[in-house]
Design a protein around this motif. Structure first.
Motif, PDB file in Angstrom:
ATOM      1  N   PHE A  46       0.818  -1.209   0.000  1.00 18.34           N
ATOM      2  CA  PHE A  46       0.000   0.000   0.000  1.00 18.34           C
ATOM      3  C   PHE A  46       0.859   1.269   0.000  1.00 18.34           C
ATOM      4  O   PHE A  46       0.626   2.189  -0.778  1.00 18.34           O
ATOM      5  N   ALA A  47       1.869   1.311   0.863  1.00 13.22           N
ATOM      6  CA  ALA A  47       2.699   2.525   0.980  1.00 13.22           C
ATOM      7  C   ALA A  47       3.407   2.829  -0.342  1.00 13.22           C
ATOM      8  O   ALA A  47       3.528   3.999  -0.738  1.00 13.22           O
ATOM      9  N   VAL A  48       3.833   1.787  -1.024  1.00 12.33           N
ATOM     10  CA  VAL A  48       4.533   1.971  -2.301  1.00 12.33           C
ATOM     11  C   VAL A  48       3.556   2.469  -3.372  1.00 12.33           C
ATOM     12  O   VAL A  48       3.865   3.355  -4.169  1.00 12.33           O
ATOM     13  N   ARG A  49       2.355   1.915  -3.356  1.00 11.85           N
ATOM     14  CA  ARG A  49       1.348   2.366  -4.328  1.00 11.85           C
ATOM     15  C   ARG A  49       1.009   3.841  -4.103  1.00 11.85           C
ATOM     16  O   ARG A  49       0.862   4.603  -5.054  1.00 11.85           O
ATOM     17  N   CYS A  50       0.896   4.232  -2.835  1.00  9.11           N
ATOM     18  CA  CYS A  50       0.617   5.642  -2.523  1.00  9.11           C
ATOM     19  C   CYS A  50       1.735   6.530  -3.053  1.00  9.11           C
ATOM     20  O   CYS A  50       1.485   7.541  -3.716  1.00  9.11           O
ATOM     21  N   GLN A  51       2.972   6.123  -2.778  1.00 11.83           N
ATOM     22  CA  GLN A  51       4.112   6.945  -3.188  1.00 11.83           C
ATOM     23  C   GLN A  51       4.170   7.071  -4.713  1.00 11.83           C
ATOM     24  O   GLN A  51       4.451   8.148  -5.240  1.00 11.83           O
ATOM     25  N   ARG A  52       3.864   5.999  -5.405  1.00 11.04           N
ATOM     26  CA  ARG A  52       3.890   6.058  -6.877  1.00 11.04           C
ATOM     27  C   ARG A  52       2.855   7.050  -7.401  1.00 11.04           C
ATOM     28  O   ARG A  52       3.105   7.790  -8.337  1.00 11.04           O
ATOM     29  N   ARG A  53       1.673   7.028  -6.789  1.00 10.37           N
ATOM     30  CA  ARG A  53       0.620   7.968  -7.204  1.00 10.37           C
ATOM     31  C   ARG A  53       1.045   9.411  -6.920  1.00 10.37           C
ATOM     32  O   ARG A  53       0.814  10.304  -7.730  1.00 10.37           O
ATOM     33  N   ILE A  54       1.671   9.610  -5.760  1.00 12.09           N
ATOM     34  CA  ILE A  54       2.125  10.962  -5.400  1.00 12.09           C
ATOM     35  C   ILE A  54       3.144  11.443  -6.441  1.00 12.09           C
ATOM     36  O   ILE A  54       3.041  12.558  -6.970  1.00 12.09           O
ATOM     37  N   ASP A  55       4.098  10.569  -6.756  1.00 10.43           N
ATOM     38  CA  ASP A  55       5.133  10.937  -7.738  1.00 10.43           C
ATOM     39  C   ASP A  55       4.511  11.249  -9.097  1.00 10.43           C
ATOM     40  O   ASP A  55       4.908  12.196  -9.774  1.00 10.43           O
ATOM     41  N   GLU A  56       3.529  10.422  -9.473  1.00 13.90           N
ATOM     42  CA  GLU A  56       2.880  10.601 -10.782  1.00 13.90           C
ATOM     43  C   GLU A  56       2.180  11.967 -10.854  1.00 13.90           C
ATOM     44  O   GLU A  56       2.336  12.711 -11.819  1.00 13.90           O
ATOM     45  N   LEU A  57       1.424  12.293  -9.809  1.00 16.58           N
ATOM     46  CA  LEU A  57       0.693  13.562  -9.806  1.00 16.58           C
ATOM     47  C   LEU A  57       1.658  14.742  -9.771  1.00 16.58           C
ATOM     48  O   LEU A  57       1.472  15.732 -10.476  1.00 16.58           O
ATOM     49  N   LYS A  58       2.707  14.608  -8.946  1.00 17.48           N
ATOM     50  CA  LYS A  58       3.701  15.691  -8.857  1.00 17.48           C
ATOM     51  C   LYS A  58       4.368  15.921 -10.205  1.00 17.48           C
ATOM     52  O   LYS A  58       4.590  17.062 -10.610  1.00 17.48           O
ATOM     53  N   SER A  59       4.666  14.816 -10.904  1.00 18.49           N
ATOM     54  CA  SER A  59       5.348  14.963 -12.193  1.00 18.49           C
ATOM     55  C   SER A  59       4.455  15.665 -13.215  1.00 18.49           C
ATOM     56  O   SER A  59       4.923  16.230 -14.188  1.00 18.49           O
ATOM     57  N   LYS A  60       3.143  15.609 -12.961  1.00 23.31           N
ATOM     58  CA  LYS A  60       2.217  16.293 -13.877  1.00 23.31           C
ATOM     59  C   LYS A  60       1.907  17.705 -13.377  1.00 23.31           C
ATOM     60  O   LYS A  60       1.028  18.380 -13.919  1.00 23.31           O
ATOM     61  N   GLY A  61       2.550  18.082 -12.282  1.00 22.30           N
ATOM     62  CA  GLY A  61       2.335  19.423 -11.737  1.00 22.30           C
ATOM     63  C   GLY A  61       1.006  19.562 -11.017  1.00 22.30           C
ATOM     64  O   GLY A  61       0.529  20.674 -10.779  1.00 22.30           O
ATOM     65  N   GLN A  62       0.385  18.433 -10.669  1.00 21.99           N
ATOM     66  CA  GLN A  62      -0.910  18.511  -9.977  1.00 21.99           C
ATOM     67  C   GLN A  62      -0.697  18.579  -8.466  1.00 21.99           C
ATOM     68  O   GLN A  62       0.185  17.902  -7.939  1.00 21.99           O
ATOM     69  N   PRO A  63      -1.495  19.400  -7.753  1.00 22.85           N
ATOM     70  CA  PRO A  63      -1.330  19.488  -6.310  1.00 22.85           C
ATOM     71  C   PRO A  63      -1.693  18.154  -5.656  1.00 22.85           C
ATOM     72  O   PRO A  63      -2.609  17.472  -6.106  1.00 22.85           O
ATOM     73  N   VAL A  64      -0.951  17.776  -4.619  1.00 15.30           N
ATOM     74  CA  VAL A  64      -1.260  16.508  -3.978  1.00 15.30           C
ATOM     75  C   VAL A  64      -1.030  16.587  -2.471  1.00 15.30           C
ATOM     76  O   VAL A  64       0.003  17.054  -2.013  1.00 15.30           O
ATOM     77  N   ASP A  65      -2.057  16.154  -1.723  1.00 16.65           N
ATOM     78  CA  ASP A  65      -1.948  16.077  -0.271  1.00 16.65           C
ATOM     79  C   ASP A  65      -1.811  14.586   0.063  1.00 16.65           C
ATOM     80  O   ASP A  65      -2.759  13.812  -0.135  1.00 16.65           O
ATOM     81  N   PRO A  66      -0.642  14.163   0.563  1.00 19.73           N
ATOM     82  CA  PRO A  66      -0.415  12.729   0.783  1.00 19.73           C
ATOM     83  C   PRO A  66      -1.480  12.079   1.661  1.00 19.73           C
ATOM     84  O   PRO A  66      -1.886  10.947   1.406  1.00 19.73           O
ATOM     85  N   LYS A  67      -1.959  12.804   2.658  1.00 19.27           N
ATOM     86  CA  LYS A  67      -2.969  12.216   3.568  1.00 19.27           C
ATOM     87  C   LYS A  67      -4.276  11.937   2.807  1.00 19.27           C
ATOM     88  O   LYS A  67      -4.886  10.875   2.948  1.00 19.27           O
ATOM     89  N   ASP A  68      -4.691  12.922   2.001  1.00 21.97           N
ATOM     90  CA  ASP A  68      -5.917  12.747   1.200  1.00 21.97           C
ATOM     91  C   ASP A  68      -5.752  11.579   0.244  1.00 21.97           C
ATOM     92  O   ASP A  68      -6.661  10.760   0.059  1.00 21.97           O
ATOM     93  N   LEU A  69      -4.570  11.533  -0.380  1.00 24.08           N
ATOM     94  CA  LEU A  69      -4.326  10.492  -1.367  1.00 24.08           C
ATOM     95  C   LEU A  69      -4.375   9.104  -0.728  1.00 24.08           C
ATOM     96  O   LEU A  69      -4.992   8.190  -1.268  1.00 24.08           O
ATOM     97  N   GLU A  70      -3.773   8.992   0.461  1.00 27.84           N
ATOM     98  CA  GLU A  70      -3.797   7.701   1.172  1.00 27.84           C
ATOM     99  C   GLU A  70      -5.229   7.285   1.484  1.00 27.84           C
ATOM    100  O   GLU A  70      -5.610   6.138   1.303  1.00 27.84           O
ATOM    101  N   ARG A  71      -6.003   8.257   1.948  1.00 25.63           N
ATOM    102  CA  ARG A  71      -7.392   7.956   2.302  1.00 25.63           C
ATOM    103  C   ARG A  71      -8.172   7.525   1.049  1.00 25.63           C
ATOM    104  O   ARG A  71      -8.905   6.535   1.055  1.00 25.63           O
ATOM    105  N   ASP A  72      -7.980   8.266  -0.056  1.00 31.16           N
ATOM    106  CA  ASP A  72      -8.708   7.955  -1.296  1.00 31.16           C
ATOM    107  C   ASP A  72      -8.314   6.575  -1.836  1.00 31.16           C
ATOM    108  O   ASP A  72      -9.160   5.818  -2.311  1.00 31.16           O
ATOM    109  N   LEU A  73      -7.025   6.270  -1.770  1.00 21.71           N
ATOM    110  CA  LEU A  73      -6.566   4.983  -2.309  1.00 21.71           C
ATOM    111  C   LEU A  73      -7.113   3.814  -1.474  1.00 21.71           C
ATOM    112  O   LEU A  73      -7.544   2.795  -2.024  1.00 21.71           O
ATOM    113  N   ALA A  74      -7.126   3.998  -0.146  1.00 22.70           N
ATOM    114  CA  ALA A  74      -7.671   2.955   0.739  1.00 22.70           C
ATOM    115  C   ALA A  74      -9.160   2.757   0.433  1.00 22.70           C
ATOM    116  O   ALA A  74      -9.665   1.631   0.370  1.00 22.70           O
TER     117      ALA A  74
END
Ligand code: DC
Length: 220
Positions: free
Chosen positions: A147-175
């Motif tokens: 799970f932690a790796v999947r979250c980090q990959r999503r964070i990296d993907e969004l950041k690389s596209k210049g999209q704002p990302v809140d890691p806590k929100d992303l973790e909650r959404d992915l779960a």
């Protein structure tokens, strides 16, 4: 020949499927993109997302196409319009749940996907390809990662596209998406009995692709 790659969000399915398809000279079928495209249409048409009947009626009068052009990223066409970027918006990602949980909509999607699979050799990625859409697929993979790796990959993907990302929100959404995918009554996320499990937690994309490619090559 049909090759299926199922697994949870953020495991790297699309990236791996795309590269594997390229290596094999097959088409790439991103089934999540199809559910997303119908979500875009439902939101635009202001169809109530809880209204299963309206969603099925909408699906039946919609045309979704996946365009594989050499050297180009996959194009997702919604009634002829390129929605490849629109389908990645956060509200679309969150609302796709309503579309994906509706049995009648899944029925329509599965028919489209089976039709595409009959037209060409392809690598498809999704949740139910090995279990429901292509139970007879020649090769089935189930791509997972911690799970932690999947979250980090999503964070990296969004950041690389210049999209704002809140890691806590992303973790909650992915779960939440994991829960929705697994607990859905129709077409839930599930490893097919005859699928090969690939745990990409400590694998690079290239390693996952090479592993799948060698499994396929050793048998054809
Ligand atoms: O793979 P993705 O994140 O683009 O998928 C988007 C959504 O579609 C996700 O909520 C799960 C759903 N989906 C599905 O129910 N069945 C599939 N075969 C593919 C995706």
């Amino acid at each position: 020949m049909v090759i299926t790659i199922d697994g949870p969000a953020g495991a790297g399915k699309s990236t791996v499927a795309k590269l594997l398809a390229k290596k094999l000279g097959f088409a790439f079928m991103d089934t999540g993109a199809m559910y997303r495209a119908l979500t875009v249409k439902a939101m635009r048409c202001q169809v109530r997302l809880e209204d299963a009947e309206a969603l099925v009626a909408l699906a039946k009068k919609t045309h979704i196409d996946l365009l594989n052009e050499p050297g180009q990223p996959l194009k997702v066409l919604l009634d002829g319009e390129d929605v490849s970027e629109a389908i990645r918006a956060t509200d679309v990602t969150n609302n796709t749940f309503y579309i994906a949980r509706t049995p009648g909509v899944r029925h329509v999607m599965v028919e489209w996907q089976q039709l595409m699979g009959r037209r060409q050799s392809m690598v498809g990625d999704g949740r139910d390809l090995g279990t429901v859409v292509f139970p007879e697929a020649e090769f089935k993979f189930y791509l997972d990662a911690d799970f932690a790796v999947r979250c980090q990959r999503r964070i990296d993907e969004l950041k690389s596209k210049g999209q704002p990302v809140d890691p806590k929100d992303l973790e909650r959404d992915l779960a939440e998406r994991d829960h929705q995918d697994i607990s859905r009554k129709v077409g839930p996320l599930k490893q097919a009995d005859d699928a090969i499990l690939v745990d990409s937690t400590r694998m690079s994309v290239e390693e996952a692709v090479d592993f799948m490619f060698s499994r396929i090559k050793s048998k054809i």
